[in-house]
Scaffold this motif. Structure first.
Motif, PDB file in Angstrom:
ATOM      1  N   PRO A  56     110.570 -25.236 -23.312  1.00 60.00           N
ATOM      2  CA  PRO A  56     109.508 -25.565 -22.357  1.00 60.00           C
ATOM      3  C   PRO A  56     109.938 -25.296 -20.917  1.00 60.00           C
ATOM      4  CG  PRO A  56     109.949 -27.401 -23.858  1.00 60.00           C
ATOM      5  CD  PRO A  56     111.050 -26.421 -24.032  1.00 60.00           C
ATOM      6  N   THR A  57     108.958 -25.069 -20.056  1.00 59.20           N
ATOM      7  CA  THR A  57     109.232 -24.880 -18.629  1.00 59.20           C
ATOM      8  C   THR A  57     108.704 -26.040 -17.797  1.00 59.20           C
ATOM      9  OG1 THR A  57     107.186 -23.604 -18.378  1.00 59.20           O
ATOM     10  CG2 THR A  57     109.199 -22.364 -18.848  1.00 59.20           C
ATOM     11  N   GLY A  58     107.986 -26.966 -18.433  1.00 59.00           N
ATOM     12  CA  GLY A  58     107.445 -28.113 -17.703  1.00 59.00           C
ATOM     13  C   GLY A  58     106.643 -28.996 -18.626  1.00 59.00           C
ATOM     14  N   LEU A  59     105.884 -29.920 -18.029  1.00 58.62           N
ATOM     15  CA  LEU A  59     105.106 -30.858 -18.826  1.00 58.62           C
ATOM     16  C   LEU A  59     104.011 -30.183 -19.648  1.00 58.62           C
ATOM     17  CD1 LEU A  59     104.651 -33.835 -16.325  1.00 58.62           C
ATOM     18  CD2 LEU A  59     105.901 -33.878 -18.494  1.00 58.62           C
ATOM     19  N   SER A  60     103.502 -29.089 -19.141  1.00 56.69           N
ATOM     20  CA  SER A  60     102.338 -28.468 -19.792  1.00 56.69           C
ATOM     21  C   SER A  60     102.670 -27.799 -21.114  1.00 56.69           C
ATOM     22  CB  SER A  60     101.697 -27.438 -18.851  1.00 56.69           C
ATOM     23  OG  SER A  60     102.616 -26.398 -18.551  1.00 56.69           O
ATOM     24  N   ASP A  61     103.935 -27.439 -21.338  1.00 56.98           N
ATOM     25  CA  ASP A  61     104.272 -26.753 -22.592  1.00 56.98           C
ATOM     26  C   ASP A  61     105.455 -27.407 -23.291  1.00 56.98           C
ATOM     27  OD1 ASP A  61     106.207 -25.983 -20.763  1.00 56.98           O
ATOM     28  OD2 ASP A  61     106.351 -23.922 -21.491  1.00 56.98           O
ATOM     29  N   GLY A  62     105.555 -28.731 -23.155  1.00 56.25           N
ATOM     30  CA  GLY A  62     106.667 -29.451 -23.769  1.00 56.25           C
ATOM     31  C   GLY A  62     106.684 -29.339 -25.279  1.00 56.25           C
ATOM     32  N   TRP A  63     107.866 -29.510 -25.847  1.00 58.51           N
ATOM     33  CA  TRP A  63     108.019 -29.482 -27.295  1.00 58.51           C
ATOM     34  C   TRP A  63     107.329 -30.677 -27.947  1.00 58.51           C
ATOM     35  CZ3 TRP A  63     113.893 -28.485 -26.590  1.00 58.51           C
ATOM     36  CH2 TRP A  63     114.182 -27.124 -26.761  1.00 58.51           C
ATOM     37  N   THR A  64     106.781 -30.484 -29.128  1.00 59.25           N
ATOM     38  CA  THR A  64     106.434 -31.607 -29.985  1.00 59.25           C
ATOM     39  C   THR A  64     107.730 -32.075 -30.651  1.00 59.25           C
ATOM     40  OG1 THR A  64     106.060 -30.219 -31.928  1.00 59.25           O
ATOM     41  CG2 THR A  64     104.166 -30.600 -30.470  1.00 59.25           C
ATOM     42  N   ALA A  65     107.699 -33.230 -31.279  1.00 51.39           N
ATOM     43  CA  ALA A  65     108.888 -33.710 -31.980  1.00 51.39           C
ATOM     44  C   ALA A  65     109.296 -32.738 -33.088  1.00 51.39           C
ATOM     45  CB  ALA A  65     108.629 -35.098 -32.555  1.00 51.39           C
ATOM     46  N   GLU A  66     108.299 -32.157 -33.737  1.00 49.18           N
ATOM     47  CA  GLU A  66     108.590 -31.188 -34.806  1.00 49.18           C
ATOM     48  C   GLU A  66     109.257 -29.935 -34.239  1.00 49.18           C
ATOM     49  OE1 GLU A  66     106.271 -28.821 -38.458  1.00 49.18           O
ATOM     50  OE2 GLU A  66     105.127 -29.940 -36.960  1.00 49.18           O
ATOM     51  N   GLN A  67     108.759 -29.451 -33.098  1.00 51.78           N
ATOM     52  CA  GLN A  67     109.369 -28.280 -32.471  1.00 51.78           C
ATOM     53  C   GLN A  67     110.781 -28.576 -31.988  1.00 51.78           C
ATOM     54  OE1 GLN A  67     106.236 -27.699 -29.588  1.00 51.78           O
ATOM     55  NE2 GLN A  67     105.407 -25.912 -30.682  1.00 51.78           N
ATOM     56  N   PHE A  68     110.992 -29.807 -31.510  1.00 50.60           N
ATOM     57  CA  PHE A  68     112.329 -30.204 -31.085  1.00 50.60           C
ATOM     58  C   PHE A  68     113.287 -30.155 -32.278  1.00 50.60           C
ATOM     59  CE2 PHE A  68     115.577 -33.413 -29.991  1.00 50.60           C
ATOM     60  CZ  PHE A  68     115.943 -32.993 -28.717  1.00 50.60           C
ATOM     61  N   THR A  69     112.828 -30.680 -33.414  1.00 46.59           N
ATOM     62  CA  THR A  69     113.651 -30.636 -34.628  1.00 46.59           C
ATOM     63  C   THR A  69     113.924 -29.199 -35.049  1.00 46.59           C
ATOM     64  OG1 THR A  69     112.718 -32.750 -35.368  1.00 46.59           O
ATOM     65  CG2 THR A  69     113.820 -31.398 -37.029  1.00 46.59           C
ATOM     66  N   ASP A  70     112.916 -28.351 -34.975  1.00 46.52           N
ATOM     67  CA  ASP A  70     113.097 -26.929 -35.316  1.00 46.52           C
ATOM     68  C   ASP A  70     114.140 -26.283 -34.406  1.00 46.52           C
ATOM     69  OD1 ASP A  70     111.186 -27.145 -37.288  1.00 46.52           O
ATOM     70  OD2 ASP A  70     109.571 -26.262 -36.100  1.00 46.52           O
ATOM     71  N   ALA A  71     114.119 -26.647 -33.124  1.00 44.69           N
ATOM     72  CA  ALA A  71     115.102 -26.106 -32.183  1.00 44.69           C
ATOM     73  C   ALA A  71     116.514 -26.543 -32.570  1.00 44.69           C
ATOM     74  CB  ALA A  71     114.778 -26.568 -30.763  1.00 44.69           C
ATOM     75  N   LEU A  72     116.655 -27.798 -32.993  1.00 42.16           N
ATOM     76  CA  LEU A  72     117.960 -28.285 -33.416  1.00 42.16           C
ATOM     77  C   LEU A  72     118.474 -27.507 -34.625  1.00 42.16           C
ATOM     78  CD1 LEU A  72     117.399 -32.165 -33.155  1.00 42.16           C
ATOM     79  CD2 LEU A  72     118.596 -30.696 -31.527  1.00 42.16           C
ATOM     80  N   VAL A  73     117.580 -27.243 -35.567  1.00 43.69           N
ATOM     81  CA  VAL A  73     117.967 -26.488 -36.767  1.00 43.69           C
ATOM     82  C   VAL A  73     118.420 -25.082 -36.396  1.00 43.69           C
ATOM     83  CG1 VAL A  73     117.105 -25.485 -38.915  1.00 43.69           C
ATOM     84  CG2 VAL A  73     116.472 -27.832 -38.289  1.00 43.69           C
ATOM     85  N   ALA A  74     117.672 -24.436 -35.497  1.00 45.27           N
ATOM     86  CA  ALA A  74     118.029 -23.080 -35.081  1.00 45.27           C
ATOM     87  C   ALA A  74     119.356 -23.063 -34.325  1.00 45.27           C
ATOM     88  CB  ALA A  74     116.918 -22.508 -34.204  1.00 45.27           C
ATOM     89  N   LEU A  75     119.560 -24.052 -33.471  1.00 48.44           N
ATOM     90  CA  LEU A  75     120.811 -24.123 -32.715  1.00 48.44           C
ATOM     91  C   LEU A  75     122.001 -24.394 -33.631  1.00 48.44           C
ATOM     92  CD1 LEU A  75     119.448 -26.195 -29.711  1.00 48.44           C
ATOM     93  CD2 LEU A  75     120.438 -23.891 -29.531  1.00 48.44           C
ATOM     94  N   LYS A  76     121.780 -25.254 -34.632  1.00 45.83           N
ATOM     95  CA  LYS A  76     122.854 -25.586 -35.563  1.00 45.83           C
ATOM     96  C   LYS A  76     123.349 -24.345 -36.308  1.00 45.83           C
ATOM     97  CE  LYS A  76     123.969 -28.555 -39.523  1.00 45.83           C
ATOM     98  NZ  LYS A  76     123.504 -29.654 -40.422  1.00 45.83           N
ATOM     99  N   ALA A  77     122.426 -23.436 -36.633  1.00 45.80           N
ATOM    100  CA  ALA A  77     122.789 -22.226 -37.369  1.00 45.80           C
ATOM    101  C   ALA A  77     123.737 -21.334 -36.585  1.00 45.80           C
ATOM    102  CB  ALA A  77     121.524 -21.451 -37.736  1.00 45.80           C
ATOM    103  N   LYS A  78     123.766 -21.504 -35.278  1.00 49.25           N
ATOM    104  CA  LYS A  78     124.620 -20.677 -34.423  1.00 49.25           C
ATOM    105  C   LYS A  78     125.815 -21.452 -33.878  1.00 49.25           C
ATOM    106  CE  LYS A  78     122.028 -16.888 -34.306  1.00 49.25           C
ATOM    107  NZ  LYS A  78     122.532 -15.561 -34.724  1.00 49.25           N
ATOM    108  N   ASP A  79     126.009 -22.682 -34.369  1.00 45.06           N
ATOM    109  CA  ASP A  79     127.038 -23.562 -33.809  1.00 45.06           C
ATOM    110  C   ASP A  79     128.124 -23.830 -34.842  1.00 45.06           C
ATOM    111  OD1 ASP A  79     127.420 -25.619 -31.353  1.00 45.06           O
ATOM    112  OD2 ASP A  79     128.023 -26.605 -33.202  1.00 45.06           O
ATOM    113  N   SER A  80     129.385 -23.789 -34.417  1.00 44.66           N
ATOM    114  CA  SER A  80     130.503 -23.892 -35.363  1.00 44.66           C
ATOM    115  C   SER A  80     130.564 -25.231 -36.094  1.00 44.66           C
ATOM    116  CB  SER A  80     131.831 -23.649 -34.637  1.00 44.66           C
ATOM    117  OG  SER A  80     132.002 -24.591 -33.590  1.00 44.66           O
ATOM    118  N   ASP A  81     130.269 -26.334 -35.398  1.00 45.46           N
ATOM    119  CA  ASP A  81     130.334 -27.636 -36.078  1.00 45.46           C
ATOM    120  C   ASP A  81     128.966 -28.253 -36.333  1.00 45.46           C
ATOM    121  OD1 ASP A  81     129.514 -28.539 -33.598  1.00 45.46           O
ATOM    122  OD2 ASP A  81     131.234 -29.858 -33.254  1.00 45.46           O
TER     123      ASP A  81
END
Length: 447
Positions: A176-201
């Motif tokens: 997101p770039t501000g309040l108008s396009d903030g993540w939903t909780a589901e999108q936040f979780t999806d971001a965590l999953v995507a980040l985890k795939a690229k993270d060593s631990d």
């Protein structure tokens, strides 16, 4: 000063020093009807002022404001006493109302208990209309009870999610770039999953776990999950049916599911050193994060659980002692203290959000186009703790003399949920305990 030291000094925002004082407040909350009422007085003479001892830069800014006020006129002389921050609230709690100063600083959530115990007087009649009009709506909301204002602050606070642009881009995460396009909780979780795939631990998120969740940080940092799910810590003086709704339970299950992604951050440097891509914390970490990440730092609102993104707010404020014999002089000092020059000096010293309209508009950090504009945008959309709408963002913690019980029980529930407990059972237990305490204390009605 390292990042953890800076964070630990933010008692008004993270509330790390509030746990013991708030517990003490709960024990002392008797609704005493003793204690003198403020007297207007002559508007001349010497007045006493108490404040918490914070960072050296904050102390210096306050001491400079007092010295400047004293030299600017010859009617009122201020005698300032600084009390160590960890002892400050306990000191006010333990001091008889008649022995408190003419003007005193207090941490926002403690205000209602001090009013309940006749230690603060309304200041509306003693500060100028200009001072009151220049206070931001969020600032005034924190200090208001039944249409009367008992406190005004020099600065405010806010929460957000800091992101590491380099790591987000590498994982293909659109942010997101501000309040108008903030993540939903589901999108936040999806971001965590995507980040985890690229993270060593697989640890990609900082939730300031080392601060503890059964503390004021737990309430300040994560009550927004409750509010964003359409719930409240209290509604009409009751927690049952507000804190433990199905929507709040579902939101807490989502919060619980994030634990697998969380770096415990015991050294306070998980985000600054690039171990995690996201950090859920407040404005006070910007200096350290900006220095560490530079142009790779992005600032985002907290995720939306269905009722719009929400944030905590509130910080240290100033009020007039109920036993003062010279409220006119107290008001004159507050008018001076809350002027742009002093507010700007203080917020430059501590990096907090200016709590006056004019100082906020001129702030390089928080003005439109500034790197922390998000926090100003959030504070421009405040709402009370029991009237939480889809469109408002910053929510005041419940203004009640029973707040110590509310925060203690919610923090216990949050900590249990993060540790694996059933969210429904934990929230229902907290709601029952809060309601029982309020019932035992006649709803903490302020006489």
């Amino acid at each position: 000063m390292d990042a953890r030291s800076r964070r630990q000094r933010r008692t008004a925002c993270t509330g790390l020093a509030l746990a013991l004082p708030l517990a003490a407040l709960a024990a002392c909350g008797g609704g005493s009807k003793t204690g003198a009422s403020a007297e207007a007085g002559s508007g001349k003479g010497t007045i006493s002022v108490w404040a918490h001892q914070g960072q050296k830069s904050e102390d210096a800014a306050l001491q400079s404001a007092v010295a400047s006020f004293n030299s600017s006129q010859d009617k009122v002389k201020v005698e300032l006493k600084l009390i160590p921050g960890n002892d400050y609230t306990k000191t006010i709690t333990a001091t008889d109302a008649a022995k408190l100063p003419d003007v005193m600083e207090f941490d926002g959530p403690t205000m209602a208990n001090f009013v309940y115990n006749k230690k603060l007087a309304p200041l509306d009649a003693y500060v100028s209309s200009r001072t009151m009009a220049n206070a931001t709506d969020a600032n005034k909301a924190q200090g208001e009870i039944d249409g009367k204002h008992y406190g005004l602050g020099m600065y405010d606070s806010g929460l957000g999610v800091y992101g590491n642009k380099r790591l987000l881009d590498a994982a293909g995460v659109t942010y997101p770039t501000g309040l108008s396009d903030g993540w939903t909780a589901e999108q936040f979780t999806d971001a965590l999953v995507a980040l985890k795939a690229k993270d060593s631990d697989g640890k990609v998120l900082d939730l300031q776990e080392a601060n503890g969740y059964a503390t004021e940080w737990g309430t300040y940092g994560f009550a927004p999950v409750v509010w964003s799910a359409g719930g409240s810590l209290l509604k009409d003086g009751k927690a049952e049916g507000a804190l433990d709704t199905p929507a709040v339970v579902a939101a807490m299950k989502t919060f619980q599911s994030w634990k697998t992604f969380v770096d415990p951050n015991t050294d306070g440097n998980a985000f600054a050193k690039g171990r995690v891509a996201l950090s859920w914390v407040g404005h006070w970490m910007y200096p350290a994060y900006s220095e560490a990440l530079g142009d790779d730092l992005v600032v985002m609102p907290l995720p939306d659980f269905g009722n719009g993104p929400k944030s905590g707010q509130g910080s240290w404020a100033w009020g007039i002692g109920a036993a003062t014999k010279n409220a006119k002089a107290a008001g004159a000092f507050l008018d001076y203290l809350l002027g742009d020059a002093n507010v700007t000096a203080m917020t430059t010293a501590n990096g907090a959000v200016p709590a006056t309209r004019t100082a906020l508009a001129k702030s390089e950090l928080y003005q439109q186009g500034g790197p922390l504009q998000l926090f100003a945008d959030q504070l421009a959309k405040p709402c009370g703790d029991s009237d939480i709408t889809q469109s408002c963002v910053t929510v005041t913690r419940p203004i009640t003399a029973g707040y110590p019980t509310v925060t203690a029980k919610f923090g216990e529930a949050l900590n249990s949920v993060f540790g694996g407990a059933d969210p429904k059972s934990a929230l229902e237990k907290a709601a029952r305990a809060i309601d029982q305490d309020f019932s035992d204390n006649a709803g903490y009605k302020i006489p």
